[in-house]
Design a protein around this motif. Structure first.
Motif, PDB file in Angstrom:
ATOM      1  N   LYS A  32      51.165  47.881  41.688  1.00 31.31           N
ATOM      2  CA  LYS A  32      52.533  47.508  41.341  1.00 31.31           C
ATOM      3  C   LYS A  32      52.702  46.011  41.535  1.00 31.31           C
ATOM      4  O   LYS A  32      52.067  45.404  42.391  1.00 31.31           O
ATOM      5  CB  LYS A  32      53.528  48.258  42.229  1.00 31.31           C
ATOM      6  N   GLY A  33      53.581  45.436  40.758  1.00 28.94           N
ATOM      7  CA  GLY A  33      53.848  44.009  40.891  1.00 28.94           C
ATOM      8  C   GLY A  33      53.746  43.307  39.564  1.00 28.94           C
ATOM      9  O   GLY A  33      53.931  43.907  38.496  1.00 28.94           O
ATOM     10  N   LYS A  34      53.461  42.022  39.604  1.00 30.56           N
ATOM     11  CA  LYS A  34      53.347  41.222  38.392  1.00 30.56           C
ATOM     12  C   LYS A  34      52.229  41.774  37.516  1.00 30.56           C
ATOM     13  O   LYS A  34      51.105  41.981  37.989  1.00 30.56           O
ATOM     14  CB  LYS A  34      53.054  39.767  38.763  1.00 30.56           C
ATOM     15  N   PRO A  35      52.492  42.026  36.228  1.00 26.06           N
ATOM     16  CA  PRO A  35      51.458  42.648  35.394  1.00 26.06           C
ATOM     17  C   PRO A  35      50.353  41.685  35.004  1.00 26.06           C
ATOM     18  O   PRO A  35      50.598  40.524  34.661  1.00 26.06           O
ATOM     19  CB  PRO A  35      52.237  43.117  34.161  1.00 26.06           C
ATOM     20  N   ILE A  36      49.112  42.185  35.070  1.00 25.16           N
ATOM     21  CA  ILE A  36      47.954  41.456  34.566  1.00 25.16           C
ATOM     22  C   ILE A  36      47.233  42.395  33.608  1.00 25.16           C
ATOM     23  O   ILE A  36      46.837  43.508  33.974  1.00 25.16           O
ATOM     24  CB  ILE A  36      47.052  40.955  35.714  1.00 25.16           C
ATOM     25  N   GLU A  59      45.306  45.247  45.068  1.00 24.83           N
ATOM     26  CA  GLU A  59      45.603  44.999  46.477  1.00 24.83           C
ATOM     27  C   GLU A  59      46.277  43.643  46.688  1.00 24.83           C
ATOM     28  O   GLU A  59      46.941  43.434  47.708  1.00 24.83           O
ATOM     29  CB  GLU A  59      44.303  45.082  47.290  1.00 24.83           C
ATOM     30  N   LYS A  60      46.122  42.743  45.718  1.00 19.60           N
ATOM     31  CA  LYS A  60      46.761  41.430  45.805  1.00 19.60           C
ATOM     32  C   LYS A  60      48.186  41.439  45.246  1.00 19.60           C
ATOM     33  O   LYS A  60      48.829  40.388  45.159  1.00 19.60           O
ATOM     34  CB  LYS A  60      45.927  40.386  45.055  1.00 19.60           C
ATOM     35  N   GLY A  61      48.676  42.616  44.874  1.00 10.72           N
ATOM     36  CA  GLY A  61      50.056  42.715  44.432  1.00 10.72           C
ATOM     37  C   GLY A  61      50.275  42.649  42.940  1.00 10.72           C
ATOM     38  O   GLY A  61      51.386  42.367  42.482  1.00 10.72           O
ATOM     39  N   PHE A  62      49.222  42.942  42.166  1.00 13.88           N
ATOM     40  CA  PHE A  62      49.352  42.961  40.720  1.00 13.88           C
ATOM     41  C   PHE A  62      49.421  44.401  40.202  1.00 13.88           C
ATOM     42  O   PHE A  62      48.854  45.322  40.798  1.00 13.88           O
ATOM     43  CB  PHE A  62      48.152  42.279  40.052  1.00 13.88           C
ATOM     44  N   ARG A  63      50.100  44.566  39.093  1.00 17.24           N
ATOM     45  CA  ARG A  63      49.962  45.784  38.302  1.00 17.24           C
ATOM     46  C   ARG A  63      48.843  45.520  37.313  1.00 17.24           C
ATOM     47  O   ARG A  63      48.953  44.653  36.449  1.00 17.24           O
ATOM     48  CB  ARG A  63      51.246  46.123  37.560  1.00 17.24           C
ATOM     49  N   VAL A  64      47.746  46.234  37.438  1.00 21.89           N
ATOM     50  CA  VAL A  64      46.515  45.966  36.702  1.00 21.89           C
ATOM     51  C   VAL A  64      46.399  46.957  35.548  1.00 21.89           C
ATOM     52  O   VAL A  64      46.314  48.166  35.764  1.00 21.89           O
ATOM     53  CB  VAL A  64      45.286  46.069  37.627  1.00 21.89           C
ATOM     54  N   ILE A  65      46.366  46.438  34.328  1.00 23.60           N
ATOM     55  CA  ILE A  65      46.340  47.281  33.145  1.00 23.60           C
ATOM     56  C   ILE A  65      45.099  46.968  32.330  1.00 23.60           C
ATOM     57  O   ILE A  65      44.890  45.824  31.904  1.00 23.60           O
ATOM     58  CB  ILE A  65      47.600  47.077  32.273  1.00 23.60           C
ATOM     59  N   HIS A 271      31.043  38.982  42.243  1.00 20.66           N
ATOM     60  CA  HIS A 271      31.938  38.624  43.344  1.00 20.66           C
ATOM     61  C   HIS A 271      33.327  39.229  43.097  1.00 20.66           C
ATOM     62  O   HIS A 271      34.285  38.498  42.817  1.00 20.66           O
ATOM     63  CB  HIS A 271      32.047  37.100  43.461  1.00 20.66           C
ATOM     64  N   PRO A 272      33.468  40.553  43.182  1.00 20.68           N
ATOM     65  CA  PRO A 272      34.743  41.174  42.798  1.00 20.68           C
ATOM     66  C   PRO A 272      35.916  40.788  43.684  1.00 20.68           C
ATOM     67  O   PRO A 272      36.996  40.437  43.175  1.00 20.68           O
ATOM     68  CB  PRO A 272      34.446  42.678  42.870  1.00 20.68           C
ATOM     69  N   GLU A 273      35.733  40.825  44.998  1.00 21.53           N
ATOM     70  CA  GLU A 273      36.845  40.514  45.898  1.00 21.53           C
ATOM     71  C   GLU A 273      37.184  39.025  45.848  1.00 21.53           C
ATOM     72  O   GLU A 273      38.359  38.641  45.815  1.00 21.53           O
ATOM     73  CB  GLU A 273      36.524  40.943  47.333  1.00 21.53           C
ATOM     74  N   LEU A 274      36.161  38.178  45.843  1.00 18.17           N
ATOM     75  CA  LEU A 274      36.394  36.737  45.775  1.00 18.17           C
ATOM     76  C   LEU A 274      37.121  36.370  44.486  1.00 18.17           C
ATOM     77  O   LEU A 274      38.050  35.552  44.502  1.00 18.17           O
ATOM     78  CB  LEU A 274      35.063  35.985  45.866  1.00 18.17           C
ATOM     79  N   THR A 275      36.719  36.966  43.383  1.00 14.35           N
ATOM     80  CA  THR A 275      37.365  36.655  42.108  1.00 14.35           C
ATOM     81  C   THR A 275      38.821  37.089  42.118  1.00 14.35           C
ATOM     82  O   THR A 275      39.703  36.359  41.645  1.00 14.35           O
ATOM     83  CB  THR A 275      36.602  37.310  40.946  1.00 14.35           C
ATOM     84  N   ALA A 276      39.091  38.267  42.667  1.00 16.93           N
ATOM     85  CA  ALA A 276      40.484  38.715  42.787  1.00 16.93           C
ATOM     86  C   ALA A 276      41.281  37.757  43.663  1.00 16.93           C
ATOM     87  O   ALA A 276      42.441  37.427  43.357  1.00 16.93           O
ATOM     88  CB  ALA A 276      40.535  40.133  43.344  1.00 16.93           C
ATOM     89  N   ASP A 277      40.678  37.292  44.762  1.00 21.75           N
ATOM     90  CA  ASP A 277      41.356  36.333  45.656  1.00 21.75           C
ATOM     91  C   ASP A 277      41.686  35.034  44.922  1.00 21.75           C
ATOM     92  O   ASP A 277      42.791  34.497  45.047  1.00 21.75           O
ATOM     93  CB  ASP A 277      40.465  36.006  46.863  1.00 21.75           C
ATOM     94  N   ILE A 278      40.719  34.518  44.180  1.00 19.84           N
ATOM     95  CA  ILE A 278      40.923  33.251  43.472  1.00 19.84           C
ATOM     96  C   ILE A 278      42.023  33.395  42.425  1.00 19.84           C
ATOM     97  O   ILE A 278      42.893  32.524  42.289  1.00 19.84           O
ATOM     98  CB  ILE A 278      39.602  32.780  42.833  1.00 19.84           C
ATOM     99  N   ILE A 279      42.002  34.491  41.689  1.00 20.95           N
ATOM    100  CA  ILE A 279      43.034  34.709  40.667  1.00 20.95           C
ATOM    101  C   ILE A 279      44.410  34.797  41.314  1.00 20.95           C
ATOM    102  O   ILE A 279      45.378  34.178  40.843  1.00 20.95           O
ATOM    103  CB  ILE A 279      42.726  35.978  39.850  1.00 20.95           C
ATOM    104  N   ALA A 280      44.510  35.533  42.413  1.00 21.20           N
ATOM    105  CA  ALA A 280      45.803  35.681  43.088  1.00 21.20           C
ATOM    106  C   ALA A 280      46.308  34.330  43.587  1.00 21.20           C
ATOM    107  O   ALA A 280      47.500  33.999  43.433  1.00 21.20           O
ATOM    108  CB  ALA A 280      45.681  36.665  44.234  1.00 21.20           C
ATOM    109  N   SER A 281      45.431  33.533  44.170  1.00 25.97           N
ATOM    110  CA  SER A 281      45.843  32.220  44.664  1.00 25.97           C
ATOM    111  C   SER A 281      46.248  31.310  43.506  1.00 25.97           C
ATOM    112  O   SER A 281      47.250  30.574  43.607  1.00 25.97           O
ATOM    113  CB  SER A 281      44.701  31.588  45.458  1.00 25.97           C
ATOM    114  N   PHE A 282      45.489  31.360  42.432  1.00 31.30           N
ATOM    115  CA  PHE A 282      45.814  30.547  41.267  1.00 31.30           C
ATOM    116  C   PHE A 282      47.201  30.901  40.729  1.00 31.30           C
ATOM    117  O   PHE A 282      48.022  30.005  40.442  1.00 31.30           O
ATOM    118  CB  PHE A 282      44.762  30.759  40.185  1.00 31.30           C
TER     119      PHE A 282
END
Length: 286
Positions: A32-36, A59-65, A271-282
């Protein structure tokens, strides 16, 4: 009609279907959250994203579609690997699902499609994320023939996966490939059929091309947009070398480049978790 947001993780999220634009698009939604909204790679389907990457985004707060392109996987309609035509799928999903302020993410050829999308309907898009993709126009470094040799095979074995999406010379990259492949293969049931090989082969029959993406309006958009754009790649991408993005430093005002060492065409699988972290921070900070 708004869909029901699935709270399952990527391995168990049910496939859903929505009628739009005269065809049925298959999609899955977690978090749930901002859609990606994620546009997949050449020969990709709903099932070929690494679940750890999708779950990391959720887990970073996105709605993943995620979705299957028109006419491929579980979607109906006319299939195309022309990015100008592929851009209609995210547009129609955004409208049909009632999404607002959307992040578009494209992997490989999906990255071309979402660049076209930003050119055609920028008002729908807050950020663009590209994974292992290419800019339009002339290239300073073309693709390797190896990609075309492997991508046109009927079935790709593990060694093909390593060569296509990871760095075969790196022990850590090979180990990451093994873990990623096991995660992808863990889904049981409710899966998409493979992209027909004859359709896929026709798209790459000419071998390496320069430019790979001849789209002057897209280049003009990249030079003038105010939308933040992130490209994440590996330092040895055999289809879309990252050198082609770095050659445009100083020309593209909103493009941020992140490159992983000893990595290939599937940086988010290595690097699945790192990539998710970078996208969320960006997305938070750009």
């Amino acid at each position: 009609m708004l869909d029901k947001i699935a709270e399952n993780d990527a391995l168990t999220a049910p496939t859903q279907f929505i009628e739009t634009g005269g065809r049925t698009l298959a999609y899955r939604s977690i978090g749930k959250g901002k859609p990606i909204l994620l546009a997949t790679r050449f020969r990709g389907t709903l099932d070929l994203w690494d679940p750890a990457f999708l779950n990391g985004l959720a887990e970073k707060g996105f709605r993943v579609i995620t979705f299957d392109y028109s006419g491929l996987g579980l979607s109906t309609g006319t299939p195309s690997y022309n990015p100008l035509e592929m851009a209609a799928d995210p547009r129609d999903l955004i409208q049909a699902l009632g999404l607002k302020d959307v992040i578009l993410l494209g992997w490989s050829i999906g990255g071309m499609a979402v660049q076209v999308a930003l050119t055609l309907y920028p008002q729908e898009i807050s950020h663009l994320v590209l994974l292992g993709s290419t800019p339009p126009g002339d290239l300073v470094k073309p693709a390797e023939q190896l990609f075309y040799d492997l991508a046109g095979k009927d079935v790709n074995d593990f060694e093909d996966v390593v060569a296509l999406f990871f760095e075969p010379k790196s022990a850590s990259s090979r180990a990451a490939a093994s873990r990623s492949q096991a995660r992808i293969e863990a889904r049981e049931g409710d899966t998409s059929p493979a992209v027909p090989i004859d359709f896929a082969r026709a798209r790459i029959a000419g071998g390496p091309a320069n430019p790979a993406f001849p789209a002057p309006p897209v280049m003009e958009m990249l030079k003038t947009t105010s939308v933040p754009i992130l490209h994440i790649g590996g330092d040895h991408d055999i289809i879309f070398p990252v050198e082609n993005w770095y050659a445009l430093n100083g020309v593209l005002p909103t493009v941020t480049l992140v490159t992983y060492p000893s990595a290939g065409h599937g940086p988010q699988h290595q690097h699945p978790e790192l990539t998710a972290d970078i996208i969320a921070s960006f997305v938070r900070n750009a």
